[in-house]
Design a protein around this motif. Structure first.
Motif, PDB file in Angstrom:
ATOM      1  N   THR B 341     -27.519-100.061 -81.051  1.00 30.12           N
ATOM      2  CA  THR B 341     -26.491 -99.428 -80.232  1.00 30.12           C
ATOM      3  C   THR B 341     -25.018 -98.214 -80.943  1.00 30.12           C
ATOM      4  O   THR B 341     -25.525 -98.195 -82.657  1.00 30.12           O
ATOM      5  CB  THR B 341     -24.921-100.172 -80.359  1.00 30.12           C
ATOM      6  N   TRP B 344     -19.387 -95.966 -79.064  1.00 33.02           N
ATOM      7  CA  TRP B 344     -18.838 -94.776 -76.948  1.00 33.02           C
ATOM      8  C   TRP B 344     -17.560 -94.166 -77.341  1.00 33.02           C
ATOM      9  O   TRP B 344     -16.547 -94.658 -77.959  1.00 33.02           O
ATOM     10  CB  TRP B 344     -19.086 -95.660 -75.853  1.00 33.02           C
ATOM     11  N   VAL B 353     -21.532 -96.418 -70.913  1.00 30.56           N
ATOM     12  CA  VAL B 353     -21.263 -97.808 -71.950  1.00 30.56           C
ATOM     13  C   VAL B 353     -21.365 -98.680 -71.541  1.00 30.56           C
ATOM     14  O   VAL B 353     -21.751 -99.114 -70.793  1.00 30.56           O
ATOM     15  CB  VAL B 353     -18.989 -98.103 -71.970  1.00 30.56           C
ATOM     16  N   TRP B 355     -21.689-102.589 -72.435  1.00 25.44           N
ATOM     17  CA  TRP B 355     -20.218-103.542 -71.454  1.00 25.44           C
ATOM     18  C   TRP B 355     -20.796-104.889 -72.373  1.00 25.44           C
ATOM     19  O   TRP B 355     -19.459-105.064 -73.079  1.00 25.44           O
ATOM     20  CB  TRP B 355     -19.650-103.865 -70.568  1.00 25.44           C
ATOM     21  N   SER B 358     -20.781-104.229 -76.217  1.00 24.13           N
ATOM     22  CA  SER B 358     -19.373-104.297 -76.619  1.00 24.13           C
ATOM     23  C   SER B 358     -18.086-104.764 -76.814  1.00 24.13           C
ATOM     24  O   SER B 358     -17.343-105.555 -77.291  1.00 24.13           O
ATOM     25  CB  SER B 358     -17.630-102.688 -75.633  1.00 24.13           C
ATOM     26  N   ILE B 365     -10.940-105.200 -75.466  1.00 19.79           N
ATOM     27  CA  ILE B 365     -11.449-103.428 -75.800  1.00 19.79           C
ATOM     28  C   ILE B 365     -10.608-103.042 -75.420  1.00 19.79           C
ATOM     29  O   ILE B 365      -9.605-102.410 -74.734  1.00 19.79           O
ATOM     30  CB  ILE B 365     -12.341-103.800 -73.934  1.00 19.79           C
ATOM     31  N   PRO B 367     -10.817 -98.331 -75.330  1.00 21.63           N
ATOM     32  CA  PRO B 367     -11.613 -97.869 -75.654  1.00 21.63           C
ATOM     33  C   PRO B 367     -11.960 -96.286 -76.498  1.00 21.63           C
ATOM     34  O   PRO B 367     -11.158 -96.153 -76.997  1.00 21.63           O
ATOM     35  CB  PRO B 367     -11.459 -96.971 -74.223  1.00 21.63           C
ATOM     36  N   THR B 370     -13.620 -99.490 -79.977  1.00 15.74           N
ATOM     37  CA  THR B 370     -14.629-100.988 -80.109  1.00 15.74           C
ATOM     38  C   THR B 370     -15.913-100.478 -78.747  1.00 15.74           C
ATOM     39  O   THR B 370     -16.828-101.569 -78.977  1.00 15.74           O
ATOM     40  CB  THR B 370     -13.616-102.501 -79.144  1.00 15.74           C
ATOM     41  N   THR B 371     -15.694 -99.713 -78.399  1.00 12.82           N
ATOM     42  CA  THR B 371     -16.817 -99.154 -77.410  1.00 12.82           C
ATOM     43  C   THR B 371     -18.083 -99.023 -77.775  1.00 12.82           C
ATOM     44  O   THR B 371     -18.073 -98.330 -78.686  1.00 12.82           O
ATOM     45  CB  THR B 371     -16.422 -98.499 -76.387  1.00 12.82           C
ATOM     46  N   GLN B 373     -22.480 -97.586 -76.721  1.00 10.57           N
ATOM     47  CA  GLN B 373     -23.674 -97.516 -76.023  1.00 10.57           C
ATOM     48  C   GLN B 373     -24.855 -97.188 -76.999  1.00 10.57           C
ATOM     49  O   GLN B 373     -25.277 -97.512 -77.537  1.00 10.57           O
ATOM     50  CB  GLN B 373     -23.129 -95.782 -75.985  1.00 10.57           C
TER      51      GLN B 373
END
Lengths: 205, 587
Positions: B341, B344, B353, B355, B358, B365, B367, B370-371, B373
């Motif tokens: 990963t 994001w 994303v 999820w 994440s 979360i 944005p 901590t996100t 992809q």
């Protein structure tokens, strides 16, 4: 005094249901054809309380000669349609004197009253077109000095005038002359517009 | 005003039921001020429809001004009639406008009004005959509220209603008519009944009747009634409009359905009204000209620039002629391989994303904080991959070329066929519009934006002629074998021979051309508007270019455009089709 006749709706419906015998060809001097118009008219007049046709009257409801078949055919076919119109039960009411009067007027109408219409409208068109059916119904009522059921005298006259093929032909003749002039202008302008369009396609804004 | 709105809203279901119990339309938008009306595009009239969003718009203050507050069902049912009967949809409205325009040469601006009035007649006659609505009273109220005396055309129009509904002459407020005007009113009334079921066939005839009146009058009296003149506002361009519909425009006096066969037999049959667009050198009975296409869109209420309309026009024309555009087969395709990963951030697409990952990073979360992809690498695949070759398009728009935005240019159409075919298989296109020295416009390199490319294709500068050798040089000078192959397509005319001229650095034009063809590796085509093709092909330039590897096609009309598309497809596909070229590549 206003005398009421059947409603126009009833009569147009009656006309739309005209049986095929009334649509057959009138018998020609050669013997061809399927219906004797004078016989149909005589029967109608008798039904209305009048007298059968005789003498010169008969001649009005036959072809005058072999040569006249083309010219007289539509008139005789319209007479048959007129006879069917007056066979509606609404025309056979009233006392003996009134019915006699009706028979005279019907006789006059079938003999000469349909001639102007016969020159303009073909019998088949007359049955197939709702406006023309209404015109024939109103002409028939007017010939008998009857006002259609559910209408005022003035309204009935207006409606007949608006539907009249004879009146319409008069104003259309004038419109034709005006249209011929307008069409010449229209064509000239279309050519001008085409020339401008062709020229413009090479120019940028 | 609120009471009135409530009263009219209550009448809405009854008005809908006049057409069918199953008619479903949203309740009208009720407007009360000039400002609100202007925002909706409603000017002059008290009602309006838009077919793009299937809405009716009613201006209540104007309803009061004209004294029409008691005729809610009549007016609402009338507006619904435009949605469900005439015109019903944008396509039919467009055809109606095109026919009315043909009947009104040089008075085309009146076509939307003529169509609107004709549709009103059809709708109103139906509402009166079948539902006994008081439409005549609406017209009487309008006559009372009007301050202007009735014009001739307005009086003819009202008289037609009087005839249709058996009303006394002048009862709707029209002026006294001449014999010929009375005849015209009779014709209109008859036309409306005859063409009630196939209403489009009568629109040209109706406009023909109005033509002489509109020459001398502007028809302002109709303004309050014009509720369907901008029905396409905000809508999509209807398909099929670039084609002529071929309907004959007959004045009703010469139409046997209107006046009967016995009456017409006495008069000479009149010719069809000659149409401007078919006489302008275009393809009669096939394609509308682009300028007319745009004017019809304008009449529909659509706001498109000349270029936007031309793009839609050529795209529609080209779609039925698309060809198989060549592709190359690369030895192996690559397949995606998950490789852990990556963070994001806010600017990345939301759908990328991951999820689950994440949440594993942080149950809470944040944005962008901590996100994460999924990161993807590539691995060799087992199947050969097809890759399209790109297209480099040069469009001559010097003064000798017709403006494709005004007149159908078969060269531009052929270009559109190739461009759309290329885009369809995933190719990128660079398009350059050129005229005289230093006069050029270009896309931002090789792109896939259809509108940007077609915008260049239909552009017009109208200057001198000088082929942009410098762009050819810049495009191919530093191209390597690892770059995609490119097919070069040049649209021009006899001015193509300006390719021989040296560029601004003094390089010989034909050397640049040779270098470009070699570096492009996808071949080159010159599509030329040549009326004397044999003469041109006999000249040194054409011989030299042919030897170099250019394919030269003359295109002057629709037939040669189709022949080009067929031949282009045959040549390119037969020699470089996916299977054959793939087999060659593997060998």
């Amino acid at each position: 005094m206003t005398v009421r006749g059947p409603s126009v709706r009833e009569l147009t419906h009656h006309l739309a249901e005209c049986p095929s015998i009334f649509l057959e060809e009138p018998v020609q001097p050669s013997g061809q054809g399927g219906v004797y118009v004078h016989a149909v008219v005589s029967d109608l007049l008798l039904d209305l309380g009048g007298e059968a046709l005789s003498g010169q009257d008969l001649a009005r409801f036959r072809y005058s000669s072999r040569e006249a078949v083309r010219e007289e055919r539509n008139r005789l076919r319209l007479v048959l349609l007129g006879a069917w119109l007056f066979s509606h039960s609404g025309f056979q009411r009233g006392d003996e004197r009134e019915r006699l009067l009706s028979a005279d007027k019907v006789h006059g109408f079938l003999a000469t009253g349909l001639n102007p219409l016969a020159r303009l409208v073909a019998a088949d068109e007359l049955l197939g077109d709702p406006d023309r059916r209404e015109e024939l119904a109103r002409l028939g009522l007017d010939a008998l000095d009857l006002v259609p059921h559910g209408e005022g005298e003035k309204e009935a006259k207006n409606r007949l005038a608006a539907l009249s093929s004879v009146e319409r032909e008069k104003v259309l003749a004038q419109a034709r002359a005006a249209e011929a002039r307008a069409r010449a202008v229209q064509e000239q302008l279309a050519r001008k517009q085409a020339a401008q369009a062709a020229a413009n396609s090479y120019y940028n804004e | 005003m609120t009471d009135l709105q409530e009263k009219w809203a209550q009448a809405w279901p009854q008005a809908l039921a006049c057409w069918s119990r199953y008619t479903q339309l949203r309740e009208p938008r009720w407007l009360s001020t000039t400002k609100e009306a202007a925002a909706e595009g409603l000017t002059g009239s008290f009602a309006m429809i838009t077919l793009s969003d299937h809405r009716v718009v009613i201006r209540l203050d104007e309803v009061l001004k004209h004294g029409l507050q008691d005729y809610a069902v009549e007016i609402l049912a009338h507006e619904i009639g435009h949605h469900v009967y005439a015109p019903g949809d944008l396509g039919e409205q467009a055809v109606a406008l095109a026919r009315a325009r043909r009947a009104l040469p040089t008075l085309n601006r009146h076509a939307p009004m003529a169509v609107n009035l004709y549709q009103d007649l059809l709708i109103n006659d139906r509402l009166v005959r079948f539902y006994d609505l008081r439409i005549d009273k609406v017209y009487r109220a309008l006559a009372v509220s009007s301050t202007e005396p009735a014009s001739q055309v307005w009086s003819v129009y009202l008289r037609a209603y009087e005839i249709l509904w058996g009303l006394a002459k002048g009862s709707l407020g029209g002026a006294k008519l001449s014999g010929s005007a009375e005849g015209d009113a009779q014709l209109i009334a008859r036309l409306v009944r005859v063409y009630a079921k196939d209403w489009l066939d009568g629109v040209g005839g109706f406009a023909s009747i109005l033509f002489p009146y509109l020459q001398s009058e502007e028809g302002e009296a109709f303004a309050p009634l014009l509720d369907a003149t901008s029905v396409g506002r905000g809508g999509d361009v209807p398909a099929g409009l670039s084609e002529e519909d071929g309907g004959v425009i007959l004045h009703p006096l010469h139409d046997p359905r209107v006046v009967g066969s016995s009456a017409t037999a006495e008069t000479e049959p009149a010719g069809e009204v000659p149409s401007a667009e078919t006489s302008a050198g275009g393809a009669k009975g096939q394609c509308r000209q682009p300028f007319e296409y745009r004017q019809i869109l304008e009449a529909l209420g659509m706001k498109l620039t000349e270029k936007e309309a031309a793009i839609k026009y050529y795209k529609e024309q080209a779609l039925s002629h698309l060809i198989p555009f060549p592709t190359r087969v690369t030895p192996q395709s690559t397949e995606p391989l998950a490789e852990g990963t990556d963070p994001w951030d806010i600017g990345s697409p939301l759908e990328s994303v991951d999820w689950l990952e994440s949440v594993l990073v942080s149950p809470r979360i944040f944005p962008g904080m901590t996100t994460v992809q999924r990161a993807w690498g590539v691995m060799s695949g087992h199947q050969p991959k097809r890759e399209p070759i790109d297209l480099d398009l040069y469009v001559d728009c010097s003064g000798s070329m017709p403006n494709p935005q005004r007149q159908l240019s078969h060269i531009a159409l052929a270009g559109a066929v190739v461009v759309l075919s290329a885009l369809r298989v995933g190719a990128r296109v660079q398009a350059t519009l050129w005229s005289g020295a230093g006069q050029f416009q270009s896309t931002r390199g090789f792109v896939r934006d259809e509108n940007e490319i077609l915008g260049v294709l239909v552009g017009y500068l109208g200057g001198g002629t000088a082929f942009p050798n410098h762009i050819l040089r810049q495009t191919y000078n530093e191209r390597t074998d690892s770059d995609r192959e490119v097919h070069i397509l040049i649209l021009s005319d006899e001015g193509m021979d300006t390719m021989r001229s040296a560029d601004e650095l003094g390089n010989a034009g034909m050397s640049i051309s040779k270098m470009a063809l070699e570096q492009a590796r996808g071949g080159g085509t010159m599509l030329l508007r040549l009326y004397h093709a044999e003469h041109f092909m006999g000249q040194d330039f054409a011989k030299h270019a042919t030897l170099m590897g250019w394919n030269i096609f003359p295109v002057v009309d629709f037939a040669s455009m189709v022949a080009f598309a067929r031949e282009f497809a045959r040549q390119r596909y037969a020699t470089e089709g996916p299977q054959k070229s793939g087999a060659k590549a593997r060998r």
